[in-house]
Design an enzyme around this catalytic site. Structure first.
Site, mmCIF file in Angstrom:
data_model
loop_
_atom_site.group_PDB
_atom_site.id
_atom_site.type_symbol
_atom_site.label_atom_id
_atom_site.label_comp_id
_atom_site.label_asym_id
_atom_site.label_seq_id
_atom_site.Cartn_x
_atom_site.Cartn_y
_atom_site.Cartn_z
ATOM 1 N N GLY A 22 0.817 -1.214 0.000
ATOM 2 C CA GLY A 22 0.000 0.000 0.000
ATOM 3 C C GLY A 22 0.853 1.267 0.000
ATOM 4 O O GLY A 22 2.086 1.212 -0.035
ATOM 5 N N ASP A 24 1.463 3.552 2.406
ATOM 6 C CA ASP A 24 2.377 3.715 3.545
ATOM 7 C C ASP A 24 3.412 2.600 3.582
ATOM 8 O O ASP A 24 4.596 2.842 3.832
ATOM 9 C CB ASP A 24 1.598 3.708 4.867
ATOM 10 C CG ASP A 24 0.619 4.858 4.962
ATOM 11 O OD1 ASP A 24 0.566 5.678 4.030
ATOM 12 O OD2 ASP A 24 -0.101 4.935 5.977
ATOM 13 N N ASP A 68 -2.715 -14.264 5.057
ATOM 14 C CA ASP A 68 -4.027 -13.635 5.096
ATOM 15 C C ASP A 68 -4.219 -13.006 6.468
ATOM 16 O O ASP A 68 -4.158 -13.691 7.490
ATOM 17 C CB ASP A 68 -5.082 -14.741 4.853
ATOM 18 C CG ASP A 68 -6.483 -14.182 4.728
ATOM 19 O OD1 ASP A 68 -6.684 -12.991 5.032
ATOM 20 O OD2 ASP A 68 -7.365 -14.963 4.334
ATOM 21 N N LEU A 69 -4.451 -11.671 6.465
ATOM 22 C CA LEU A 69 -4.654 -10.970 7.739
ATOM 23 C C LEU A 69 -5.838 -11.536 8.517
ATOM 24 O O LEU A 69 -5.854 -11.481 9.744
ATOM 25 C CB LEU A 69 -4.934 -9.490 7.464
ATOM 26 C CG LEU A 69 -3.740 -8.548 7.421
ATOM 27 C CD1 LEU A 69 -4.242 -7.141 7.150
ATOM 28 C CD2 LEU A 69 -2.953 -8.597 8.719
ATOM 29 N N LEU A 90 0.182 -2.209 8.918
ATOM 30 C CA LEU A 90 -0.380 -1.158 8.060
ATOM 31 C C LEU A 90 -1.462 -1.722 7.159
ATOM 32 O O LEU A 90 -1.991 -1.011 6.308
ATOM 33 C CB LEU A 90 0.742 -0.541 7.199
ATOM 34 C CG LEU A 90 2.045 -0.204 7.946
ATOM 35 C CD1 LEU A 90 3.089 0.318 6.973
ATOM 36 C CD2 LEU A 90 1.793 0.825 9.031
ATOM 37 N N SER A 139 -6.237 5.257 13.601
ATOM 38 C CA SER A 139 -6.838 6.232 12.686
ATOM 39 C C SER A 139 -7.624 7.294 13.437
ATOM 40 O O SER A 139 -8.232 7.007 14.483
ATOM 41 C CB SER A 139 -7.786 5.477 11.753
ATOM 42 O OG SER A 139 -8.680 6.361 11.131
ATOM 43 N N GLU A 141 -10.348 8.158 12.636
ATOM 44 C CA GLU A 141 -11.740 7.686 12.624
ATOM 45 C C GLU A 141 -12.167 7.139 13.991
ATOM 46 O O GLU A 141 -13.348 6.953 14.247
ATOM 47 C CB GLU A 141 -11.950 6.607 11.555
ATOM 48 C CG GLU A 141 -12.096 7.161 10.155
ATOM 49 C CD GLU A 141 -13.453 7.829 9.901
ATOM 50 O OE1 GLU A 141 -14.477 7.287 10.342
ATOM 51 O OE2 GLU A 141 -13.482 8.887 9.272
ATOM 52 N N TYR A 163 -15.481 1.200 9.911
ATOM 53 C CA TYR A 163 -14.011 1.283 9.884
ATOM 54 C C TYR A 163 -13.490 1.777 11.240
ATOM 55 O O TYR A 163 -12.577 1.194 11.820
ATOM 56 C CB TYR A 163 -13.591 2.241 8.758
ATOM 57 C CG TYR A 163 -12.103 2.498 8.700
ATOM 58 C CD1 TYR A 163 -11.252 1.599 8.088
ATOM 59 C CD2 TYR A 163 -11.562 3.656 9.253
ATOM 60 C CE1 TYR A 163 -9.884 1.837 8.038
ATOM 61 C CE2 TYR A 163 -10.209 3.902 9.207
ATOM 62 C CZ TYR A 163 -9.365 2.994 8.596
ATOM 63 O OH TYR A 163 -8.014 3.235 8.561
ATOM 64 N N LYS A 167 -11.111 -0.192 13.931
ATOM 65 C CA LYS A 167 -9.830 0.393 14.347
ATOM 66 C C LYS A 167 -9.800 0.633 15.858
ATOM 67 O O LYS A 167 -8.748 0.574 16.478
ATOM 68 C CB LYS A 167 -9.589 1.713 13.602
ATOM 69 C CG LYS A 167 -9.256 1.532 12.131
ATOM 70 C CD LYS A 167 -7.978 0.744 11.976
ATOM 71 C CE LYS A 167 -7.034 1.316 10.973
ATOM 72 N NZ LYS A 167 -5.805 0.524 10.798
ATOM 73 N N HIS A 192 -3.750 10.964 5.116
ATOM 74 C CA HIS A 192 -2.420 11.278 4.568
ATOM 75 C C HIS A 192 -2.361 10.783 3.140
ATOM 76 O O HIS A 192 -2.771 9.678 2.823
ATOM 77 C CB HIS A 192 -1.310 10.727 5.447
ATOM 78 C CG HIS A 192 -1.512 9.309 5.870
ATOM 79 N ND1 HIS A 192 -2.500 8.918 6.750
ATOM 80 C CD2 HIS A 192 -0.858 8.180 5.529
ATOM 81 C CE1 HIS A 192 -2.446 7.619 6.925
ATOM 82 N NE2 HIS A 192 -1.457 7.136 6.182
ATOM 83 N N ARG A 197 -1.548 7.457 -3.539
ATOM 84 C CA ARG A 197 -2.889 7.303 -2.971
ATOM 85 C C ARG A 197 -3.796 6.706 -4.041
ATOM 86 O O ARG A 197 -3.867 7.233 -5.168
ATOM 87 C CB ARG A 197 -3.399 8.683 -2.558
ATOM 88 C CG ARG A 197 -4.606 8.699 -1.647
ATOM 89 C CD ARG A 197 -4.363 8.027 -0.345
ATOM 90 N NE ARG A 197 -5.176 8.591 0.743
ATOM 91 C CZ ARG A 197 -5.531 7.890 1.810
ATOM 92 N NH1 ARG A 197 -5.166 6.622 1.934
ATOM 93 N NH2 ARG A 197 -6.224 8.463 2.781
#
Ligand code: GDP
Length: 335
Positions: A22, A24, A68-69, A90, A139, A141, A163, A167, A192, A197
């Site tokens: 990604g 970051d 796999d996360l 991340l 985040s 959020e 989301y 988080k 960011h 992006r």
């Protein structure tokens, strides 16, 4: 007083990153590699040769591991063989909009999986006796539609999106494992942006459209909530902040932001101006279907703690950020 070890002075070790392809993750991998670190990253599938997909960057020199996360148990074998000093989480579903389409997957991948990762790291650390430092990309959020701006590390956690809720679970779990004795920190990241992006985020959607409209290749730009106010910073600066937090002498939570906010409309005006269009209203439509069920009115971060404790401050301001993204999108059109 600053209490961080200068990241450039720390001899290269081994780092493991999720979200390594990604925005970051790719900047962080490049930075660590350039300083002599061995970098390992988790990917869903092996990198394919061919053109880069929007939002997927593969960096030469990174050791990629398929995993796999959503199944953190598979991480144990990877962490044992890689034996990293640093783990940066991340990865996950990174878009608030997408989290409204896929709330359960978001809870699993961006929330519950972090609990599993922390437990796995704790077990590996106990078995090997070697400390793992963990950095969670939290985040803004978390704060939802906060009553006051700016928000700080003390602002109540009251998410308003799936989301943010996912988080928040991850953020609290980091606090739990820190209490248990792990070196586990969070960077509470405000929006960011950069030339990496993906275009599902509003900034890149705007800069690529402004470039295309100026070149006569697109007629209109449809947007949702133009009044939303966000604190937009430069992604490589935020990657530097995460690096510094991971090297601080104590684990903790840090807001990472610029302290300055602008509306989505301000972003539109700046991007169209950068391509030489003053009457942006001719080209921009509001499409209510792009608005979200709930959307914080203003997000702006207070960076007193990270500035004093970790010696970090942003280096790129709003106008430079917009100009850099627009220039990049114009160059892509000219290719
Ligand atoms: P987020 O903060 O991680 O959700 O980042 P985004 O870049 O997706 O959204 C930032 C803000 O822009 C939010 O308040 C969105 O509601 C607002 N926004 C307005 N129009 C759009 C749009 O067309 N696409 C996206 N992604 N966001 C939009």
């Amino acid at each position: 007083m600053s209490d961080f070890r200068d990241v450039r002075a720390v001899a290269g070790g081994t780092a493991f990153l999720t979200g390594v392809t990604g925005q970051d993750g790719s900047y962080l991998a490049e930075s660590l590699l350039s300083r002599g670190w061995e970098v390992h990253g988790l990917v869903r599938q092996r990198p394919q040769a061919g053109p880069t997909v929007d939002g997927e960057m593969f960096i030469d020199g990174v050791h990629y591991h398929v995993g796999d996360l959503a199944k953190p148990s598979g991480l144990e074998a990877i962490l044992r063989s890689v034996a990293p000093e640093l783990v940066f989480n991340l990865g996950g579903i990174s878009s608030v909009y997408q989290s409204w389409q896929e709330p359960y997957d978001t809870a699993l991948i961006s929330g519950a999986s972090v609990v599993g990762m922390l437990e796995t790291m704790w077990q590996v650390q106990q078995a090997t006796g070697k400390q793992i430092r963990f950095l969670q990309a939290s985040s803004a959020e978390l704060f939802g539609d906060a009553e006051f701006s700016p928000q700080s590390e003390e602002t109540p956690i009251r998410p308003v999106s799936p989301y943010g809720a996912a988080k928040a679970l991850a953020h609290h779990a980091v606090g739990v494992y820190r209490g248990r004795g792990m070196f586990a920190s969070t960077a509470i990241l405000y929006n960011h942006e950069s030339v990496r992006r993906p275009s599902k985020f509003v900034t890149r959607k705007i800069t690529s459209a402004a470039a295309a409209i100026a070149a006569g290749k697109q007629d209109k730009l449809s947007l949702g909530n133009l009044a939303a106010v966000r604190d937009w910073g430069w992604a490589p600066d935020y990657v530097d902040a995460m690096d510094r937090i991971a090297h601080a002498s104590e684990p903790d939570d840090f807001v990472v932001a610029t302290g300055i906010s602008h509306s989505v409309q301000d972003f539109v005006v700046a991007a169209f101006k950068a391509v030489g269009i003053e009457d942006w209203q001719r080209y921009v439509d509001v499409d209510e279907s792009l608005s979200r069920p709930t959307d914080a009115s203003e997000m702006r971060g207070d960076i007193s703690k990270i500035s004093s404790r970790v010696g970090w401050k942003p280096t790129v301001d709003f106008d430079e950020l917009v100009a850099a993204m627009v220039r990049h999108d114009q160059a892509l059109l000219a290719e």
